[in-house]
Scaffold this motif. Sequence first.
Motif, PDB file in Angstrom:
ATOM      1  N   LEU A   1       0.809  -1.061   0.024  1.00 32.77           N
ATOM      2  CA  LEU A   1      -0.030   0.067  -0.065  1.00 32.77           C
ATOM      3  C   LEU A   1       0.836   1.243  -0.087  1.00 32.77           C
ATOM      4  CD1 LEU A   1      -2.626   1.558   0.167  1.00 32.77           C
ATOM      5  CD2 LEU A   1      -2.346   1.413   2.755  1.00 32.77           C
ATOM      6  N   ALA A   2       0.682   2.128  -1.023  1.00 36.81           N
ATOM      7  CA  ALA A   2       1.409   3.082  -0.987  1.00 36.81           C
ATOM      8  C   ALA A   2       0.533   4.607  -0.416  1.00 36.81           C
ATOM      9  CB  ALA A   2       1.751   3.699  -2.521  1.00 36.81           C
ATOM     10  N   ALA A   3       1.058   5.413   0.142  1.00 35.48           N
ATOM     11  CA  ALA A   3       0.345   6.410   0.894  1.00 35.48           C
ATOM     12  C   ALA A   3       1.213   7.668   0.616  1.00 35.48           C
ATOM     13  CB  ALA A   3       0.207   6.165   2.286  1.00 35.48           C
ATOM     14  N   ALA A   4       0.473   8.560   0.090  1.00 37.17           N
ATOM     15  CA  ALA A   4       1.219  10.132   0.025  1.00 37.17           C
ATOM     16  C   ALA A   4       0.718  11.025   0.741  1.00 37.17           C
ATOM     17  CB  ALA A   4       1.148  10.380  -1.644  1.00 37.17           C
ATOM     18  N   ASP A   5       1.636  12.077   1.149  1.00 40.56           N
ATOM     19  CA  ASP A   5       0.969  13.161   1.938  1.00 40.56           C
ATOM     20  C   ASP A   5       1.566  14.474   1.578  1.00 40.56           C
ATOM     21  OD1 ASP A   5       3.566  14.082   3.005  1.00 40.56           O
ATOM     22  OD2 ASP A   5       3.468  12.504   4.833  1.00 40.56           O
ATOM     23  N   ARG A   6       1.023  15.430   2.348  1.00 38.92           N
ATOM     24  CA  ARG A   6       0.919  16.847   2.027  1.00 38.92           C
ATOM     25  C   ARG A   6       2.388  17.381   2.170  1.00 38.92           C
ATOM     26  NH1 ARG A   6      -2.916  21.398   5.083  1.00 38.92           N
ATOM     27  NH2 ARG A   6      -1.429  20.823   6.768  1.00 38.92           N
ATOM     28  N   SER A   7       3.222  16.607   3.157  1.00 39.79           N
ATOM     29  CA  SER A   7       4.641  16.943   3.232  1.00 39.79           C
ATOM     30  C   SER A   7       5.497  16.898   1.913  1.00 39.79           C
ATOM     31  CB  SER A   7       5.202  16.795   4.327  1.00 39.79           C
ATOM     32  OG  SER A   7       5.554  15.330   4.478  1.00 39.79           O
ATOM     33  N   GLY A   8       4.884  15.840   1.160  1.00 37.56           N
ATOM     34  CA  GLY A   8       5.795  15.490  -0.006  1.00 37.56           C
ATOM     35  C   GLY A   8       6.460  13.975   0.166  1.00 37.56           C
ATOM     36  N   VAL A   9       5.876  13.278   1.296  1.00 34.87           N
ATOM     37  CA  VAL A   9       6.440  12.058   1.411  1.00 34.87           C
ATOM     38  C   VAL A   9       5.376  10.892   1.011  1.00 34.87           C
ATOM     39  CG1 VAL A   9       7.011  10.398   3.197  1.00 34.87           C
ATOM     40  CG2 VAL A   9       7.734  12.767   3.567  1.00 34.87           C
ATOM     41  N   VAL A  10       6.052   9.842   0.699  1.00 32.23           N
ATOM     42  CA  VAL A  10       5.411   8.650   0.211  1.00 32.23           C
ATOM     43  C   VAL A  10       6.041   7.410   0.972  1.00 32.23           C
ATOM     44  CG1 VAL A  10       4.739   6.991  -1.839  1.00 32.23           C
ATOM     45  CG2 VAL A  10       5.021   9.296  -2.379  1.00 32.23           C
TER      46      VAL A  10
END
Length: 102
Positions: free
Chosen positions: A66-75
Amino acid sequence: RQLGEFGAEKDVPLAAAVDARQGLVALGGSSKQVRVHRIKDGSLAFAGKHDDFVLGLDFSRSGEWLAAADRSGVVKVWDTATGRLEQTLTGHRGAVHAVEIG
């Protein structure tokens, strides 16, 4: 057809992904968490922490990741069988709004 109701998010989820073969649904958002629930009974399979809002989620075709991307630019990439964080990808210059994992 509705499969069920999952999670008890305090806010509207900003990202969701379903892997029907593995029987999992993932939710993420302003809680800065990824929560993965079992479709059959809604129970929590695992949860993972992010440092900012989760904006994108995707299960691999095999259902193994499962890949999860966030608002800080981290995956972050999670092993769906164990809930273990396998990889953290950094270096994006801004928020990552969507992610696709093969």
